[in-house]
Design an enzyme around this catalytic site. Structure first.
Site, PDB file in Angstrom:
ATOM      1  N   LYS A 169       0.840  -1.209   0.000  1.00 39.52           N
ATOM      2  CA  LYS A 169       0.000   0.000   0.000  1.00 39.52           C
ATOM      3  C   LYS A 169       0.873   1.257   0.000  1.00 39.52           C
ATOM      4  CE  LYS A 169      -1.730   1.610   4.092  1.00 39.52           C
ATOM      5  NZ  LYS A 169      -1.463   3.026   4.396  1.00 39.52           N
ATOM      6  N   ASN A 170       1.820   1.313   0.937  1.00 33.05           N
ATOM      7  CA  ASN A 170       2.571   2.560   1.113  1.00 33.05           C
ATOM      8  C   ASN A 170       3.597   2.807  -0.001  1.00 33.05           C
ATOM      9  OD1 ASN A 170       1.059   3.058   3.336  1.00 33.05           O
ATOM     10  ND2 ASN A 170       2.634   2.538   4.847  1.00 33.05           N
ATOM     11  N   CYS A 204      -4.232  12.842  13.562  1.00 34.25           N
ATOM     12  CA  CYS A 204      -5.027  11.624  13.422  1.00 34.25           C
ATOM     13  C   CYS A 204      -4.823  10.770  14.665  1.00 34.25           C
ATOM     14  CB  CYS A 204      -4.698  10.871  12.147  1.00 34.25           C
ATOM     15  SG  CYS A 204      -3.241   9.869  12.240  1.00 34.25           S
ATOM     16  N   ARG A 249       1.036  14.505  13.433  1.00 35.19           N
ATOM     17  CA  ARG A 249       1.332  14.365  12.010  1.00 35.19           C
ATOM     18  C   ARG A 249       1.523  15.707  11.274  1.00 35.19           C
ATOM     19  NH1 ARG A 249      -1.012   8.902   9.682  1.00 35.19           N
ATOM     20  NH2 ARG A 249       0.938   9.159   8.587  1.00 35.19           N
ATOM     21  N   ASP A 254       4.976   0.703  12.170  1.00 34.67           N
ATOM     22  CA  ASP A 254       3.774   0.054  11.632  1.00 34.67           C
ATOM     23  C   ASP A 254       3.657  -1.410  12.041  1.00 34.67           C
ATOM     24  OD1 ASP A 254       3.103   2.450  10.513  1.00 34.67           O
ATOM     25  OD2 ASP A 254       3.635   1.923   8.459  1.00 34.67           O
ATOM     26  N   ARG A 284      -8.656  -0.261   4.835  1.00 35.83           N
ATOM     27  CA  ARG A 284      -7.789   0.716   4.176  1.00 35.83           C
ATOM     28  C   ARG A 284      -6.444   0.084   3.806  1.00 35.83           C
ATOM     29  NH1 ARG A 284      -6.533   5.474   7.748  1.00 35.83           N
ATOM     30  NH2 ARG A 284      -5.253   5.803   5.907  1.00 35.83           N
TER      31      ARG A 284
END
Ligand code: EPZ
Length: 419
Positions: free
Chosen positions: A22-23, A116, A121, A307, A399
Protein backbone atom coordinates in the site's frame (compact mmCIF):
# COMPACT_ATOMS: atom_id res chain seq x y z
CA UNK A 1 -21.29 -1.49 10.65
CA UNK A 2 -19.28 -4.60 9.90
CA UNK A 3 -17.14 -6.33 12.51
CA UNK A 4 -14.55 -9.08 12.50
CA UNK A 5 -15.29 -12.07 14.67
CA UNK A 6 -12.32 -14.24 15.71
CA UNK A 7 -12.49 -17.36 17.83
CA UNK A 8 -9.04 -18.07 19.19
CA UNK A 9 -7.14 -21.30 19.58
CA UNK A 10 -6.52 -22.46 16.02
CA UNK A 11 -2.95 -23.18 14.91
CA UNK A 12 -2.26 -21.46 11.56
CA UNK A 13 -0.73 -23.67 8.88
CA UNK A 14 -0.19 -23.36 5.13
CA UNK A 15 0.74 -20.69 2.63
CA UNK A 16 -0.34 -17.09 2.22
CA UNK A 17 0.38 -14.72 -0.68
CA UNK A 18 1.52 -11.27 0.34
CA UNK A 19 -0.16 -8.48 -1.63
CA UNK A 20 1.47 -5.42 -3.18
CA UNK A 21 2.59 -2.68 -0.82
CA UNK A 22 0.00 0.00 0.00
CA UNK A 23 2.57 2.56 1.11
CA UNK A 24 4.71 1.99 -1.99
CA UNK A 25 1.76 2.12 -4.41
CA UNK A 26 0.45 5.49 -3.15
CA UNK A 27 3.55 7.58 -4.06
CA UNK A 28 4.04 5.67 -7.31
CA UNK A 29 0.43 6.43 -8.32
CA UNK A 30 1.05 10.13 -7.79
CA UNK A 31 4.34 9.98 -9.70
CA UNK A 32 2.49 8.49 -12.68
CA UNK A 33 0.90 11.96 -13.07
CA UNK A 34 4.29 13.30 -14.15
CA UNK A 35 4.53 11.16 -17.29
CA UNK A 36 3.71 12.28 -20.81
CA UNK A 37 1.97 8.95 -21.43
CA UNK A 38 -0.06 6.44 -19.38
CA UNK A 39 1.52 4.12 -16.80
CA UNK A 40 0.35 0.65 -15.91
CA UNK A 41 0.93 -0.44 -12.34
CA UNK A 42 0.81 -4.15 -11.51
CA UNK A 43 0.52 -6.01 -8.21
CA UNK A 44 -1.57 -3.13 -6.82
CA UNK A 45 -3.41 -4.16 -3.63
CA UNK A 46 -7.21 -3.96 -3.58
CA UNK A 47 -7.62 -1.52 -0.70
CA UNK A 48 -9.73 1.48 0.17
CA UNK A 49 -6.66 3.76 0.40
CA UNK A 50 -5.79 2.88 -3.20
CA UNK A 51 -9.37 3.69 -4.26
CA UNK A 52 -9.14 7.02 -2.43
CA UNK A 53 -5.85 7.89 -4.16
CA UNK A 54 -7.38 6.93 -7.54
CA UNK A 55 -10.20 9.36 -6.70
CA UNK A 56 -7.63 12.09 -5.90
CA UNK A 57 -5.97 11.51 -9.30
CA UNK A 58 -9.38 11.77 -11.02
CA UNK A 59 -10.16 15.00 -9.15
CA UNK A 60 -6.91 16.36 -10.60
CA UNK A 61 -8.17 15.57 -14.10
CA UNK A 62 -6.34 12.33 -14.90
CA UNK A 63 -7.83 8.89 -15.54
CA UNK A 64 -7.27 6.01 -13.14
CA UNK A 65 -8.82 2.67 -14.01
CA UNK A 66 -8.39 -0.38 -11.79
CA UNK A 67 -8.85 -3.87 -13.21
CA UNK A 68 -8.16 -6.66 -10.77
CA UNK A 69 -4.65 -5.85 -9.41
CA UNK A 70 -3.68 -3.65 -12.34
CA UNK A 71 -4.09 0.11 -12.37
CA UNK A 72 -3.86 2.23 -15.53
CA UNK A 73 -3.16 5.90 -14.95
CA UNK A 74 -3.50 8.27 -17.88
CA UNK A 75 -2.25 11.74 -16.95
CA UNK A 76 -3.35 13.37 -20.25
CA UNK A 77 -6.12 15.41 -18.59
CA UNK A 78 -4.10 16.33 -15.45
CA UNK A 79 -4.92 20.04 -15.39
CA UNK A 80 -6.39 20.68 -11.94
CA UNK A 81 -4.40 21.27 -8.78
CA UNK A 82 -6.78 21.03 -5.85
CA UNK A 83 -7.04 18.03 -3.47
CA UNK A 84 -10.26 18.55 -1.51
CA UNK A 85 -10.84 18.12 2.22
CA UNK A 86 -13.24 15.18 1.70
CA UNK A 87 -10.42 13.05 0.29
CA UNK A 88 -7.47 14.34 2.34
CA UNK A 89 -9.35 13.77 5.59
CA UNK A 90 -9.89 10.09 4.70
CA UNK A 91 -6.31 9.56 3.57
CA UNK A 92 -3.33 11.71 4.48
CA UNK A 93 -1.21 10.43 1.57
CA UNK A 94 -3.35 12.73 -0.64
CA UNK A 95 -0.72 15.31 0.42
CA UNK A 96 1.55 13.79 -2.28
CA UNK A 97 -0.50 15.77 -4.81
CA UNK A 98 1.41 18.84 -3.50
CA UNK A 99 4.67 17.73 -5.17
CA UNK A 100 3.02 16.39 -8.33
CA UNK A 101 0.86 19.49 -8.96
CA UNK A 102 3.79 21.83 -8.34
CA UNK A 103 5.93 19.83 -10.77
CA UNK A 104 3.43 19.78 -13.61
CA UNK A 105 1.35 22.92 -13.05
CA UNK A 106 3.44 25.19 -10.85
CA UNK A 107 0.57 25.39 -8.39
CA UNK A 108 -1.00 23.13 -5.75
CA UNK A 109 -3.86 23.52 -3.34
CA UNK A 110 -4.18 20.72 -0.80
CA UNK A 111 -6.42 20.57 2.22
CA UNK A 112 -4.34 20.47 5.42
CA UNK A 113 -4.48 16.90 6.74
CA UNK A 114 -4.60 17.72 10.47
CA UNK A 115 -3.81 15.19 13.21
CA UNK A 116 -5.03 11.62 13.42
CA UNK A 117 -5.45 8.74 15.88
CA UNK A 118 -1.69 8.07 16.08
CA UNK A 119 -0.34 11.58 16.52
CA UNK A 120 -0.12 15.22 15.43
CA UNK A 121 1.33 14.37 12.01
CA UNK A 122 2.83 17.73 11.01
CA UNK A 123 3.75 18.58 7.40
CA UNK A 124 6.32 21.29 8.11
CA UNK A 125 9.09 19.32 6.36
CA UNK A 126 6.98 18.91 3.21
CA UNK A 127 6.42 22.67 3.13
CA UNK A 128 10.03 23.53 3.93
CA UNK A 129 11.13 21.24 1.09
CA UNK A 130 8.96 22.77 -1.62
CA UNK A 131 9.71 26.30 -0.35
CA UNK A 132 13.42 25.66 -0.76
CA UNK A 133 12.70 24.62 -4.33
CA UNK A 134 11.20 28.06 -4.89
CA UNK A 135 7.51 27.62 -4.13
CA UNK A 136 5.66 30.32 -2.23
CA UNK A 137 3.50 28.63 0.39
CA UNK A 138 0.49 30.13 2.16
CA UNK A 139 -1.99 28.51 4.51
CA UNK A 140 -5.55 29.80 4.34
CA UNK A 141 -8.99 28.40 5.12
CA UNK A 142 -7.53 24.98 5.98
CA UNK A 143 -5.66 24.66 2.68
CA UNK A 144 -1.97 24.71 1.78
CA UNK A 145 -1.56 26.80 -1.34
CA UNK A 146 1.82 26.53 -3.05
CA UNK A 147 2.81 28.43 -6.18
CA UNK A 148 6.01 28.56 -8.20
CA UNK A 149 6.56 30.22 -11.54
CA UNK A 150 9.81 28.26 -11.69
CA UNK A 151 11.19 25.50 -9.43
CA UNK A 152 14.92 25.66 -8.86
CA UNK A 153 17.17 22.88 -7.50
CA UNK A 154 18.46 23.27 -3.93
CA UNK A 155 20.10 21.32 -1.12
CA UNK A 156 17.41 20.34 1.34
CA UNK A 157 17.90 18.77 4.76
CA UNK A 158 14.78 16.75 5.50
CA UNK A 159 15.20 15.21 8.94
CA UNK A 160 12.74 16.18 11.65
CA UNK A 161 12.76 15.64 15.42
CA UNK A 162 11.97 11.92 14.97
CA UNK A 163 14.25 11.25 12.03
CA UNK A 164 13.64 11.42 8.29
CA UNK A 165 10.15 11.82 6.84
CA UNK A 166 8.88 9.39 4.24
CA UNK A 167 6.10 11.71 3.07
CA UNK A 168 8.28 14.83 2.84
CA UNK A 169 10.89 12.88 0.85
CA UNK A 170 8.13 11.80 -1.57
CA UNK A 171 6.86 15.35 -2.07
CA UNK A 172 10.33 16.84 -2.59
CA UNK A 173 11.29 14.05 -5.01
CA UNK A 174 8.16 14.68 -7.08
CA UNK A 175 8.65 18.45 -7.19
CA UNK A 176 12.42 18.21 -7.80
CA UNK A 177 11.92 16.23 -11.02
CA UNK A 178 10.63 19.51 -12.53
CA UNK A 179 13.19 21.84 -10.92
CA UNK A 180 15.90 23.50 -12.94
CA UNK A 181 19.35 22.16 -12.04
CA UNK A 182 20.26 19.76 -9.26
CA UNK A 183 18.43 19.06 -6.01
CA UNK A 184 20.16 17.23 -3.18
CA UNK A 185 18.02 15.73 -0.43
CA UNK A 186 20.13 15.20 2.68
CA UNK A 187 18.75 12.87 5.36
CA UNK A 188 16.14 11.49 2.99
CA UNK A 189 13.98 8.64 4.21
CA UNK A 190 15.49 5.27 3.25
CA UNK A 191 12.29 3.27 3.74
CA UNK A 192 11.78 0.73 0.91
CA UNK A 193 8.71 2.68 -0.24
CA UNK A 194 10.95 5.69 -1.07
CA UNK A 195 13.41 3.42 -2.85
CA UNK A 196 10.46 2.11 -4.87
CA UNK A 197 9.42 5.64 -5.84
CA UNK A 198 12.97 6.47 -6.95
CA UNK A 199 13.12 3.28 -9.04
CA UNK A 200 9.75 4.13 -10.60
CA UNK A 201 10.74 7.73 -11.40
CA UNK A 202 14.05 6.57 -12.89
CA UNK A 203 12.16 4.01 -15.01
CA UNK A 204 10.04 6.93 -16.26
CA UNK A 205 13.22 8.74 -17.33
CA UNK A 206 14.12 10.78 -14.26
CA UNK A 207 17.72 11.12 -13.15
CA UNK A 208 17.98 10.33 -9.44
CA UNK A 209 21.18 9.05 -7.89
CA UNK A 210 21.64 7.51 -4.47
CA UNK A 211 18.71 5.10 -4.60
CA UNK A 212 18.23 3.43 -1.21
CA UNK A 213 20.50 5.94 0.57
CA UNK A 214 19.81 9.02 2.67
CA UNK A 215 21.39 11.33 0.06
CA UNK A 216 19.36 11.61 -3.11
CA UNK A 217 20.62 13.71 -6.03
CA UNK A 218 18.01 14.70 -8.57
CA UNK A 219 18.80 16.30 -11.90
CA UNK A 220 15.54 17.96 -12.87
CA UNK A 221 13.68 18.78 -16.07
CA UNK A 222 13.98 15.38 -17.72
CA UNK A 223 11.11 14.28 -19.94
CA UNK A 224 9.19 11.56 -18.12
CA UNK A 225 7.16 8.91 -19.89
CA UNK A 226 4.65 6.37 -18.61
CA UNK A 227 5.91 2.86 -17.83
CA UNK A 228 4.69 -0.59 -16.85
CA UNK A 229 5.76 -1.32 -13.29
CA UNK A 230 5.12 -4.03 -10.71
CA UNK A 231 4.91 -2.86 -7.09
CA UNK A 232 6.94 -4.50 -4.27
CA UNK A 233 5.21 -6.77 -1.73
CA UNK A 234 3.83 -5.21 1.43
CA UNK A 235 6.37 -5.60 4.25
CA UNK A 236 3.86 -4.67 6.95
CA UNK A 237 1.28 -7.18 5.74
CA UNK A 238 4.08 -9.78 5.66
CA UNK A 239 5.19 -8.83 9.18
CA UNK A 240 1.60 -9.10 10.41
CA UNK A 241 1.31 -12.66 9.06
CA UNK A 242 4.70 -13.50 10.60
CA UNK A 243 3.29 -12.56 14.00
CA UNK A 244 0.07 -14.49 13.22
CA UNK A 245 2.14 -17.64 12.68
CA UNK A 246 4.23 -16.96 15.79
CA UNK A 247 1.36 -16.18 18.14
CA UNK A 248 -0.62 -19.31 17.16
CA UNK A 249 2.53 -21.48 17.21
CA UNK A 250 1.82 -22.27 13.61
CA UNK A 251 3.85 -22.97 10.46
CA UNK A 252 3.22 -20.53 7.63
CA UNK A 253 4.98 -19.82 4.33
CA UNK A 254 4.66 -16.16 3.31
CA UNK A 255 4.80 -16.24 -0.46
CA UNK A 256 6.47 -13.22 -2.20
CA UNK A 257 7.61 -11.67 1.10
CA UNK A 258 10.98 -9.89 0.73
CA UNK A 259 13.45 -10.90 3.43
CA UNK A 260 15.59 -7.79 2.88
CA UNK A 261 12.71 -5.52 3.89
CA UNK A 262 11.99 -7.47 7.08
CA UNK A 263 15.40 -7.77 8.73
CA UNK A 264 14.54 -6.01 11.98
CA UNK A 265 11.22 -7.86 12.36
CA UNK A 266 12.94 -11.18 11.61
CA UNK A 267 15.71 -10.47 14.14
CA UNK A 268 13.22 -9.56 16.86
CA UNK A 269 11.06 -12.63 16.25
CA UNK A 270 14.16 -14.85 16.36
CA UNK A 271 15.20 -13.21 19.62
CA UNK A 272 11.79 -14.09 21.05
CA UNK A 273 12.31 -17.68 19.91
CA UNK A 274 10.33 -17.86 16.66
CA UNK A 275 11.89 -19.69 13.72
CA UNK A 276 12.10 -17.48 10.61
CA UNK A 277 13.79 -18.89 7.52
CA UNK A 278 14.04 -17.69 3.93
CA UNK A 279 12.88 -20.27 1.39
CA UNK A 280 12.74 -20.09 -2.38
CA UNK A 281 9.69 -17.91 -3.06
CA UNK A 282 9.11 -16.66 0.45
CA UNK A 283 9.69 -16.75 4.20
CA UNK A 284 8.68 -19.62 6.47
CA UNK A 285 7.70 -18.76 10.04
CA UNK A 286 7.34 -21.51 12.64
CA UNK A 287 6.11 -20.85 16.13
CA UNK A 288 6.55 -22.93 19.29
CA UNK A 289 5.69 -22.86 22.97
CA UNK A 290 9.00 -21.59 24.24
CA UNK A 291 9.23 -17.82 23.90
CA UNK A 292 11.35 -15.26 25.77
CA UNK A 293 10.42 -11.61 26.40
CA UNK A 294 12.15 -8.92 24.34
CA UNK A 295 12.56 -5.16 24.33
CA UNK A 296 11.49 -3.46 21.12
CA UNK A 297 12.72 0.01 20.17
CA UNK A 298 10.80 1.56 17.31
CA UNK A 299 13.14 3.41 14.94
CA UNK A 300 13.17 4.72 11.37
CA UNK A 301 14.02 2.09 8.74
CA UNK A 302 16.01 -0.18 8.92
CA UNK A 303 15.03 -0.17 12.62
CA UNK A 304 11.94 -1.93 13.92
CA UNK A 305 8.96 -0.26 12.14
CA UNK A 306 6.29 1.70 13.97
CA UNK A 307 3.77 0.05 11.63
CA UNK A 308 4.58 -3.31 13.34
CA UNK A 309 4.58 -2.01 16.93
CA UNK A 310 0.99 -2.96 17.78
CA UNK A 311 1.30 -6.40 16.17
CA UNK A 312 4.50 -7.41 18.02
CA UNK A 313 2.81 -6.29 21.23
CA UNK A 314 0.00 -8.81 20.63
CA UNK A 315 2.68 -11.52 20.69
CA UNK A 316 4.63 -10.14 23.66
CA UNK A 317 1.37 -9.93 25.63
CA UNK A 318 1.43 -13.73 26.01
CA UNK A 319 5.20 -14.23 26.36
CA UNK A 320 6.16 -14.96 30.01
CA UNK A 321 8.32 -12.20 31.55
CA UNK A 322 8.54 -8.46 30.99
CA UNK A 323 9.03 -6.81 27.60
CA UNK A 324 9.38 -3.10 26.99
CA UNK A 325 8.19 -1.52 23.77
CA UNK A 326 9.35 2.03 23.05
CA UNK A 327 7.59 4.07 20.38
CA UNK A 328 9.70 6.93 19.04
CA UNK A 329 7.89 7.94 15.83
CA UNK A 330 4.23 8.63 16.72
CA UNK A 331 3.37 10.16 20.10
CA UNK A 332 -0.06 8.55 20.44
CA UNK A 333 0.32 5.07 19.03
CA UNK A 334 -0.62 2.98 22.08
CA UNK A 335 -4.42 3.06 21.76
CA UNK A 336 -4.51 -0.72 21.17
CA UNK A 337 -3.02 -1.26 24.65
CA UNK A 338 -6.28 -0.36 26.39
CA UNK A 339 -8.21 -2.79 24.19
CA UNK A 340 -5.64 -5.58 24.71
CA UNK A 341 -5.90 -5.04 28.46
CA UNK A 342 -9.66 -5.59 28.15
CA UNK A 343 -8.72 -9.00 26.71
CA UNK A 344 -6.65 -9.79 29.82
CA UNK A 345 -3.26 -8.41 28.79
CA UNK A 346 -1.15 -6.68 31.44
CA UNK A 347 0.37 -3.64 29.75
CA UNK A 348 1.11 -0.27 31.32
CA UNK A 349 2.19 2.87 29.53
CA UNK A 350 4.79 5.31 30.77
CA UNK A 351 5.11 8.12 28.20
CA UNK A 352 6.69 6.50 25.13
CA UNK A 353 7.24 3.12 26.82
CA UNK A 354 4.82 0.23 27.13
CA UNK A 355 5.68 -2.28 29.84
CA UNK A 356 4.26 -5.62 28.77
CA UNK A 357 3.97 -8.28 31.48
CA UNK A 358 3.26 -11.54 29.69
CA UNK A 359 0.07 -13.28 30.81
CA UNK A 360 -0.82 -16.97 30.62
CA UNK A 361 -3.88 -16.34 28.46
CA UNK A 362 -6.02 -13.71 26.76
CA UNK A 363 -9.79 -13.88 26.71
CA UNK A 364 -11.97 -12.77 23.81
CA UNK A 365 -13.93 -9.51 24.16
CA UNK A 366 -15.59 -6.85 22.03
CA UNK A 367 -12.81 -4.38 21.15
CA UNK A 368 -12.53 -1.12 19.24
CA UNK A 369 -9.87 -0.56 16.57
CA UNK A 370 -8.31 2.91 16.64
CA UNK A 371 -6.15 2.77 13.49
CA UNK A 372 -5.08 0.44 10.74
CA UNK A 373 -2.27 -1.43 12.51
CA UNK A 374 -4.15 -1.50 15.83
CA UNK A 375 -6.98 -3.32 14.02
CA UNK A 376 -4.58 -5.98 12.80
CA UNK A 377 -3.03 -6.32 16.26
CA UNK A 378 -6.43 -6.91 17.87
CA UNK A 379 -7.14 -9.66 15.35
CA UNK A 380 -3.76 -11.21 16.22
CA UNK A 381 -4.64 -11.09 19.92
CA UNK A 382 -8.02 -12.63 19.05
CA UNK A 383 -6.29 -15.54 17.31
CA UNK A 384 -4.94 -16.77 20.66
CA UNK A 385 -7.67 -15.53 22.99
CA UNK A 386 -10.12 -17.91 24.60
CA UNK A 387 -13.59 -17.48 23.07
CA UNK A 388 -14.79 -14.78 20.69
CA UNK A 389 -13.15 -11.42 19.98
CA UNK A 390 -15.30 -8.96 18.09
CA UNK A 391 -13.21 -6.23 16.45
CA UNK A 392 -15.21 -3.10 15.71
CA UNK A 393 -14.48 -0.07 13.46
CA UNK A 394 -12.88 -2.30 10.85
CA UNK A 395 -13.06 0.38 8.17
CA UNK A 396 -9.46 1.05 9.28
CA UNK A 397 -8.55 -2.52 8.36
CA UNK A 398 -10.03 -2.26 4.88
CA UNK A 399 -7.79 0.72 4.18
CA UNK A 400 -4.64 -1.39 4.38
CA UNK A 401 -5.10 -5.19 4.48
CA UNK A 402 -6.44 -6.99 1.42
CA UNK A 403 -8.94 -9.67 2.46
CA UNK A 404 -7.17 -10.35 5.75
CA UNK A 405 -9.99 -12.48 7.13
CA UNK A 406 -10.04 -14.65 3.97
CA UNK A 407 -6.26 -15.09 4.07
CA UNK A 408 -6.29 -16.02 7.77
CA UNK A 409 -9.24 -18.33 7.24
CA UNK A 410 -7.36 -20.27 4.52
CA UNK A 411 -4.57 -20.77 7.09
CA UNK A 412 -7.10 -22.32 9.48
CA UNK A 413 -8.21 -19.38 11.64
CA UNK A 414 -11.81 -19.27 12.84
CA UNK A 415 -12.54 -15.77 11.59
CA UNK A 416 -15.37 -14.09 9.72
CA UNK A 417 -16.81 -10.69 8.84
CA UNK A 418 -20.16 -10.08 10.46
CA UNK A 419 -22.75 -7.33 10.05
C1 EPZ B 1 4.49 6.97 6.51
O1 EPZ B 1 3.80 8.08 7.07
C2 EPZ B 1 3.53 5.81 6.49
N1 EPZ B 1 2.37 6.18 5.69
C3 EPZ B 1 3.11 5.46 7.91
O2 EPZ B 1 2.30 4.29 7.87
C4 EPZ B 1 4.37 5.14 8.75
O3 EPZ B 1 3.97 4.96 10.10
C5 EPZ B 1 5.37 6.30 8.67
O4 EPZ B 1 5.66 6.62 7.27
C6 EPZ B 1 6.69 5.96 9.33
O5 EPZ B 1 7.22 4.79 8.77
C7 EPZ B 1 2.39 6.04 4.36
O6 EPZ B 1 3.37 5.64 3.77
C8 EPZ B 1 1.15 6.40 3.61
P1 EPZ B 1 6.79 10.39 8.17
P2 EPZ B 1 4.38 9.55 6.93
O7 EPZ B 1 6.60 11.68 7.46
O8 EPZ B 1 5.05 9.70 5.62
C9 EPZ B 1 7.64 13.55 11.70
C10 EPZ B 1 0.34 3.00 8.05
O9 EPZ B 1 -0.11 2.41 9.05
N2 EPZ B 1 7.35 14.56 10.68
O10 EPZ B 1 7.92 9.51 7.77
O11 EPZ B 1 3.27 10.48 7.25
C11 EPZ B 1 6.37 12.78 12.08
O12 EPZ B 1 5.64 13.48 13.05
C12 EPZ B 1 0.90 4.41 8.17
O13 EPZ B 1 0.36 2.50 6.91
C13 EPZ B 1 7.61 15.89 11.00
O14 EPZ B 1 8.06 16.23 12.09
O15 EPZ B 1 5.42 9.55 8.10
C14 EPZ B 1 6.94 11.47 12.54
O16 EPZ B 1 7.36 11.57 13.86
C15 EPZ B 1 0.59 5.03 9.49
N3 EPZ B 1 7.33 16.84 10.05
C16 EPZ B 1 8.19 11.26 11.66
O17 EPZ B 1 8.50 12.57 11.15
C17 EPZ B 1 6.86 16.50 8.80
O18 EPZ B 1 6.65 17.40 7.98
C18 EPZ B 1 8.02 10.30 10.50
O19 EPZ B 1 6.89 10.69 9.73
C19 EPZ B 1 6.61 15.16 8.51
C20 EPZ B 1 6.86 14.20 9.47
Amino acid sequence: MQKISVRGGKVLKGEVSISGSKNATLPVMTAALLGESPSILKNVPLLNDIKTMAEVLRKLGSKAVMEDHQLKIDPAGFNKFEAPYELVKTMRASIYSLGACLARQGEAKVSLPGGCAIGARPIDLHLKGVEQLGAKVTIEHGFVHAKASKLKGATIYLAGPHGPSLGATVNVLLAATAAEGTTVIESASIEPEVEELVNFLNAMGASIEGVGTSRLVITGKKILKGVEYSVIPDRVEAGTFMVAAAVTRGDVLLKNAKTGHLTSVTEKLRQIGVSVEAEPGGIRVKGNGNYKPADVMILPYPGFPTDMQAQIMALLAIVPGISIVTETIWENRFMHVFEMNRMGADITIDRSHAVVKGVAKLTGAPVMASDLRASAALILAGLVAEGETLVQRIYHLDRGYEKIEEKLSVLGADISRVN
